[in-house]
Design an enzyme around this catalytic site. Structure first.
Site, PDB file in Angstrom:
ATOM      1  N   SER A  81       9.481  34.008  90.492  1.00 45.33           N
ATOM      2  CA  SER A  81       9.667  33.128  91.559  1.00 45.33           C
ATOM      3  C   SER A  81       8.588  31.945  91.436  1.00 45.33           C
ATOM      4  CB  SER A  81       9.771  33.588  92.977  1.00 45.33           C
ATOM      5  OG  SER A  81      10.645  34.473  92.913  1.00 45.33           O
ATOM      6  N   GLU A 110       9.819  46.259  86.034  1.00 42.92           N
ATOM      7  CA  GLU A 110       8.593  46.741  85.475  1.00 42.92           C
ATOM      8  C   GLU A 110       7.766  45.344  85.382  1.00 42.92           C
ATOM      9  OE1 GLU A 110       9.752  48.359  81.731  1.00 42.92           O
ATOM     10  OE2 GLU A 110       9.782  50.436  82.596  1.00 42.92           O
ATOM     11  N   LYS A 111       8.005  44.329  85.637  1.00 41.55           N
ATOM     12  CA  LYS A 111       7.315  43.019  85.764  1.00 41.55           C
ATOM     13  C   LYS A 111       5.978  43.237  86.892  1.00 41.55           C
ATOM     14  CE  LYS A 111       6.190  38.778  86.501  1.00 41.55           C
ATOM     15  NZ  LYS A 111       5.673  38.683  87.754  1.00 41.55           N
ATOM     16  N   LEU A 117      15.548  33.671  94.094  1.00 33.98           N
ATOM     17  CA  LEU A 117      15.912  34.694  92.999  1.00 33.98           C
ATOM     18  C   LEU A 117      16.375  33.791  91.746  1.00 33.98           C
ATOM     19  CD1 LEU A 117      18.855  36.519  95.075  1.00 33.98           C
ATOM     20  CD2 LEU A 117      16.572  37.002  94.685  1.00 33.98           C
ATOM     21  N   GLY A 127      15.930  37.558  86.753  1.00 30.35           N
ATOM     22  CA  GLY A 127      15.093  38.730  86.517  1.00 30.35           C
ATOM     23  C   GLY A 127      15.489  39.864  87.747  1.00 30.35           C
ATOM     24  N   HIS A 128      15.392  38.953  88.971  1.00 26.90           N
ATOM     25  CA  HIS A 128      16.164  39.864  90.128  1.00 26.90           C
ATOM     26  C   HIS A 128      17.317  40.215  89.893  1.00 26.90           C
ATOM     27  CE1 HIS A 128      13.064  37.132  92.380  1.00 26.90           C
ATOM     28  NE2 HIS A 128      12.734  38.149  92.661  1.00 26.90           N
TER      29      HIS A 128
END
Ligand code: AMP
Length: 282
Positions: free
Chosen positions: A188, A150-151, A33, A36-37
């Protein structure tokens, strides 16, 4: 924070919350993680009484065994991070056998061509694997809302389609891309880059910014050529694809039309690590 490994235990636990009219938010991840997560988890915590985060490195969405084996796994650190955020999180970490009920294979889906371009074209079977695990997870958790970044914009569009096709009673919430200081999209996989390459990898985001700056004044073909040239002149990064598509249909375009939203998508290899990014153009 509770950590649950068994899907039946999770369902039984969630049933109690639902009976008490508590709302459930869900954030599926493959772990390792990063911020972003955590931005997705923060959105879910804001909107819901309980947030379920899953960590499961899904074997059926990898077309490359080395990529699956090398995928970073940092469960202890992930648990610490989530526990520090809120006690209202349930972390779900199923085994392969448990979540797949012993049959670790993909189902086959059709998503009106969304699954055929870009990631679908370059990663054989990828979206069948993604849709299979997301459907299994959504049917287990039965959340009110599920959060996707949206990544992975193509994945997000496919999940929306999956939910519509299967009539799953969940609202899909898109979340913006979280970036490192100089623009590299958090991933990641960034952990696998050497420090030197990671410092240079804002090149990928900058190439999307270059495309955006030309959008509207140059033709699609000229924009594609200029991005291709950037990569031909940089030996640190190898371009796999660069596309400009209609944001809804994901169809690559040749000409720009009015009243349509467009997005640029890119996949790049840096030191054997495959990185993707995208940017809204208008
Ligand atoms: P992953 O663990 O890579 O499967 O990602 C789990 C979820 O987090 C997916 O919905 C991703 O799109 C989202 N995600 C991953 N990286 C980012 C990021 N940099 N910004 C926003 N969302 C992200």
């Amino acid at each position: 924070m509770q950590v649950i490994q068994d899907k039946n235990v999770l369902s039984a636990q969630l049933k109690k919350y639902k009976e008490d009219q508590q709302t459930i938010g869900f954030v599926p991840t493959m772990g390792a993680l990063h911020e972003g997560h955590l931005s997705l988890v923060a959105e879910s915590l804001k909107d819901n009484d309980i947030t379920v985060v899953s960590i499961f490195v899904n074997p059926t969405q990898f077309d490359n065994l080395t990529d699956l084996e090398k995928y970073p796994r940092t469960l202890e650190k992930d648990i610490e991070l989530l526990a520090s955020l809120s006690a209202d999180i349930i972390l779900f970490t199923p085994t392969r056998e448990n979540i797949y009920d012993g049959d670790i294979t993909s189902k086959t889906y059709e998503f009106n061509g969304l699954e055929k371009v870009m990631e679908g074209a370059f990663r054989s079977g990828h979206f069948n694997g993604v849709a299979t695990i997301v459907e299994l997870l959504l049917r287990t958790v039965e959340p009110n809302k599920a959060y996707f970044g949206e990544k992975d914009f193509q994945q997000l569009q496919i999940i929306k389609k999956l939910v519509a096709l299967k009539e799953l009673p969940v609202k899909i919430i898109p979340c913006p891309i979280s970036r490192e200081l100089h623009g590299l999209a958090r991933s990641s996989r960034n952990e696998r880059l050497t420090k030197a390459t990671r410092e240079k990898a804002n090149f990928i985001y900058n190439s999307l910014i270059t495309a955006k700056s030309k959008f509207g004044t140059k033709s699609v073909q000229e924009i594609k050529e200029s991005v291709t040239n950037l990569y031909e002149n940089n030996s640190d990064f190898t371009l796999e694809y660069f596309e400009i598509t209609d944001e809804d249909t994901l169809t690559p375009i040749k000409k720009i039309q009015e009243n349509t939203k467009y997005r640029a998508f890119i996949a790049v290899y840096a030191e054997e690590v495959r990185l993707i990014d995208n940017l809204a153009l208008n």
